[in-house]
Design a protein around this motif. Structure first.
Motif, PDB file in Angstrom:
ATOM      1  N   GLU A 164     -24.795  13.070  -2.171  1.00  0.00           N
ATOM      2  CA  GLU A 164     -24.575  11.732  -2.734  1.00  0.00           C
ATOM      3  C   GLU A 164     -23.633  10.904  -1.861  1.00  0.00           C
ATOM      4  O   GLU A 164     -23.840   9.708  -1.682  1.00  0.00           O
ATOM      5  CB  GLU A 164     -24.021  11.868  -4.157  1.00  0.00           C
ATOM      6  CG  GLU A 164     -25.061  12.371  -5.162  1.00  0.00           C
ATOM      7  CD  GLU A 164     -24.451  12.754  -6.500  1.00  0.00           C
ATOM      8  OE1 GLU A 164     -23.210  12.654  -6.617  1.00  0.00           O
ATOM      9  OE2 GLU A 164     -25.195  13.167  -7.401  1.00  0.00           O
ATOM     10  N   LYS A 165     -22.605  11.557  -1.311  1.00  0.00           N
ATOM     11  CA  LYS A 165     -21.686  10.834  -0.416  1.00  0.00           C
ATOM     12  C   LYS A 165     -22.414  10.378   0.824  1.00  0.00           C
ATOM     13  O   LYS A 165     -22.202   9.247   1.313  1.00  0.00           O
ATOM     14  CB  LYS A 165     -20.510  11.742  -0.041  1.00  0.00           C
ATOM     15  CG  LYS A 165     -19.506  11.946  -1.170  1.00  0.00           C
ATOM     16  CD  LYS A 165     -18.355  12.837  -0.707  1.00  0.00           C
ATOM     17  CE  LYS A 165     -17.357  13.055  -1.822  1.00  0.00           C
ATOM     18  NZ  LYS A 165     -16.239  13.953  -1.415  1.00  0.00           N
ATOM     19  N   SER A 166     -23.291  11.234   1.370  1.00  0.00           N
ATOM     20  CA  SER A 166     -24.064  10.852   2.548  1.00  0.00           C
ATOM     21  C   SER A 166     -25.019   9.691   2.210  1.00  0.00           C
ATOM     22  O   SER A 166     -25.128   8.730   2.965  1.00  0.00           O
ATOM     23  CB  SER A 166     -24.856  12.042   3.080  1.00  0.00           C
ATOM     24  OG  SER A 166     -23.999  13.073   3.500  1.00  0.00           O
ATOM     25  N   TRP A 167     -25.693   9.794   1.058  1.00  0.00           N
ATOM     26  CA  TRP A 167     -26.651   8.771   0.666  1.00  0.00           C
ATOM     27  C   TRP A 167     -25.979   7.438   0.397  1.00  0.00           C
ATOM     28  O   TRP A 167     -26.543   6.361   0.711  1.00  0.00           O
ATOM     29  CB  TRP A 167     -27.415   9.239  -0.568  1.00  0.00           C
ATOM     30  CG  TRP A 167     -28.386   8.229  -1.099  1.00  0.00           C
ATOM     31  CD1 TRP A 167     -28.289   7.502  -2.242  1.00  0.00           C
ATOM     32  CD2 TRP A 167     -29.608   7.844  -0.481  1.00  0.00           C
ATOM     33  NE1 TRP A 167     -29.366   6.667  -2.383  1.00  0.00           N
ATOM     34  CE2 TRP A 167     -30.208   6.856  -1.301  1.00  0.00           C
ATOM     35  CE3 TRP A 167     -30.269   8.212   0.698  1.00  0.00           C
ATOM     36  CZ2 TRP A 167     -31.406   6.261  -0.979  1.00  0.00           C
ATOM     37  CZ3 TRP A 167     -31.470   7.596   1.006  1.00  0.00           C
ATOM     38  CH2 TRP A 167     -32.025   6.631   0.167  1.00  0.00           C
ATOM     39  N   SER A 168     -24.783   7.470  -0.159  1.00  0.00           N
ATOM     40  CA  SER A 168     -24.076   6.229  -0.499  1.00  0.00           C
ATOM     41  C   SER A 168     -23.763   5.374   0.716  1.00  0.00           C
ATOM     42  O   SER A 168     -23.576   4.160   0.601  1.00  0.00           O
ATOM     43  CB  SER A 168     -22.765   6.556  -1.241  1.00  0.00           C
ATOM     44  OG  SER A 168     -21.845   7.215  -0.390  1.00  0.00           O
ATOM     45  N   GLN A 169     -23.720   5.988   1.888  1.00  0.00           N
ATOM     46  CA  GLN A 169     -23.452   5.225   3.102  1.00  0.00           C
ATOM     47  C   GLN A 169     -24.642   4.339   3.475  1.00  0.00           C
ATOM     48  O   GLN A 169     -24.492   3.393   4.276  1.00  0.00           O
ATOM     49  CB  GLN A 169     -23.143   6.163   4.268  1.00  0.00           C
ATOM     50  CG  GLN A 169     -21.891   7.012   4.056  1.00  0.00           C
ATOM     51  CD  GLN A 169     -21.622   7.887   5.257  1.00  0.00           C
ATOM     52  OE1 GLN A 169     -20.970   7.451   6.215  1.00  0.00           O
ATOM     53  NE2 GLN A 169     -22.107   9.106   5.217  1.00  0.00           N
ATOM     54  N   TYR A 170     -25.821   4.623   2.924  1.00  0.00           N
ATOM     55  CA  TYR A 170     -27.008   3.880   3.298  1.00  0.00           C
ATOM     56  C   TYR A 170     -27.569   3.045   2.128  1.00  0.00           C
ATOM     57  O   TYR A 170     -28.602   2.389   2.284  1.00  0.00           O
ATOM     58  CB  TYR A 170     -28.093   4.847   3.778  1.00  0.00           C
ATOM     59  CG  TYR A 170     -27.634   5.691   4.940  1.00  0.00           C
ATOM     60  CD1 TYR A 170     -27.636   5.185   6.239  1.00  0.00           C
ATOM     61  CD2 TYR A 170     -27.165   6.987   4.742  1.00  0.00           C
ATOM     62  CE1 TYR A 170     -27.215   5.935   7.308  1.00  0.00           C
ATOM     63  CE2 TYR A 170     -26.736   7.760   5.812  1.00  0.00           C
ATOM     64  CZ  TYR A 170     -26.747   7.228   7.091  1.00  0.00           C
ATOM     65  OH  TYR A 170     -26.312   7.988   8.152  1.00  0.00           O
ATOM     66  N   SER A 171     -26.921   3.100   0.979  1.00  0.00           N
ATOM     67  CA  SER A 171     -27.421   2.362  -0.171  1.00  0.00           C
ATOM     68  C   SER A 171     -26.721   1.012  -0.298  1.00  0.00           C
ATOM     69  O   SER A 171     -25.718   0.752   0.355  1.00  0.00           O
ATOM     70  CB  SER A 171     -27.197   3.191  -1.448  1.00  0.00           C
ATOM     71  OG  SER A 171     -25.830   3.472  -1.622  1.00  0.00           O
TER      72      SER A 171
END
Length: 300
Positions: free
Chosen positions: A293-300
């Motif tokens: 989720e932390k990784s994904w949040s960088q691209y959302s």
């Protein structure tokens, strides 16, 4: 170099001191002949020095030059490749001598072997991904570990900079980085050497500090939680070359992992992407989800 001079070099390495008369009697030649041999060895760089007096003799300096190896051509080529490989490993202990050793060794080889090495280097390489190490510390750490001495250093962790005193157990190289397990207070902690700075060796000695090899063989006394992982076909092949998961059976890995190691384990599993699934326990599943989720949040 004749056989007698080589034998003298080996003999001098095996004992602290010899007189010229002792060497002459051993080799069945005159004292004058031995003195000429010793003078020739000194001119070649063999570090002899003379102690005068009744109890005097010839002695070898501690940082002596060792006798040359007698190698076949294939052994000589293999040794050169090993030196080439070590030149790619960052912060290798005694690393300052690697380039000098490669040049010196290469220059002593016959011309046809040198030509073969030049051609061979066009067909082989060693790919490493070294980080930018602020200081070269592995040699000092290794000496401190052998002497069981305490060290003091500044450590840059994810939580900031810390001043640490610990007893190093040794060092090992894995996936492009040097690691130092060390006893800090009552626990053995693992430190990345490239995150260490301003190392100082202290006077304190603790004879109870184990060797690195015995530490590797010792059982982890921390309470562990059973972890079950399911790998794909490709993930299984990757796991076989991973120190942590190489005990995989079929496509499944089972093992006990201490709770405090879950963040580290989750980070390792992220590198496998869709090639692995955490079957249990739920806290490790959650740790992996949070990192995703932390990784994904960088691209959302």
């Amino acid at each position: 170099m004749n056989g007698r001079k080589l034998a003298i070099m080996r003999l001098m390495d095996s004992r602290k001191k010899f007189t010229a008369r002792e060497l002459a009697e051993r080799f069945g030649v005159s004292v004058r002949t031995i003195q000429r041999d010793l003078d020739a060895l000194q001119e070649m760089g063999f570090p002899l020095y003379t102690e005068v007096g009744v109890n005097g003799g010839y002695r070898v300096l501690p940082n002596r030059i060792l006798p040359p190896l007698q190698l076949t051509q294939n052994e000589a080529l293999g040794l050169f490749l090993m030196i080439e490989y070590l030149q790619q490993v960052p912060d290798f202990p005694y690393g300052s001598m690697r380039e000098h050793l490669a040049e010196q060794y290469f220059s002593t080889l016959p011309q046809d072997v040198q030509d073969l090495i030049v051609r061979m280097r066009e067909h082989v390489t060693f790919v490493q991904h070294p980080g930018e190490h602020a200081e070269m510390l592995t040699t000092e750490i290794l000496h401190a570990a052998v002497d069981k001495r305490e060290i003091e250093f500044t450590y840059h962790s994810r939580k900031g900079r810390k001043e640490i005193q610990a007893y190093p157990i040794g060092i090992y190289y894995e996936n492009g980085f040097w690691y130092m397990p060390a006893r800090h207070k009552e626990h053995v902690l693992l430190y990345r050497v490239d995150r260490m700075q301003q190392l100082r060796v202290l006077d304190s000695i603790d004879e109870s500090i184990p060797s690195l090899q015995s530490w590797f063989k010792s059982e982890d006394d921390r309470e562990g939680v059973e972890v079950v992982l399911q790998f794909t076909e490709f993930g299984t092949r990757l796991a076989h070359s991973d120190v942590l998961f190489q005990s995989i059976q079929g496509h499944e890995w089972r093992g006990l992992v201490p709770l405090e190691e879950f963040p580290f384990t989750a980070r390792k599993l992220l590198a496998y992407g869709p090639e692995v699934k955490v079957v249990s326990p739920e806290p490790l599943q959650q740790a992996v989800r949070e990192m995703l989720e932390k990784s994904w949040s960088q691209y959302s």
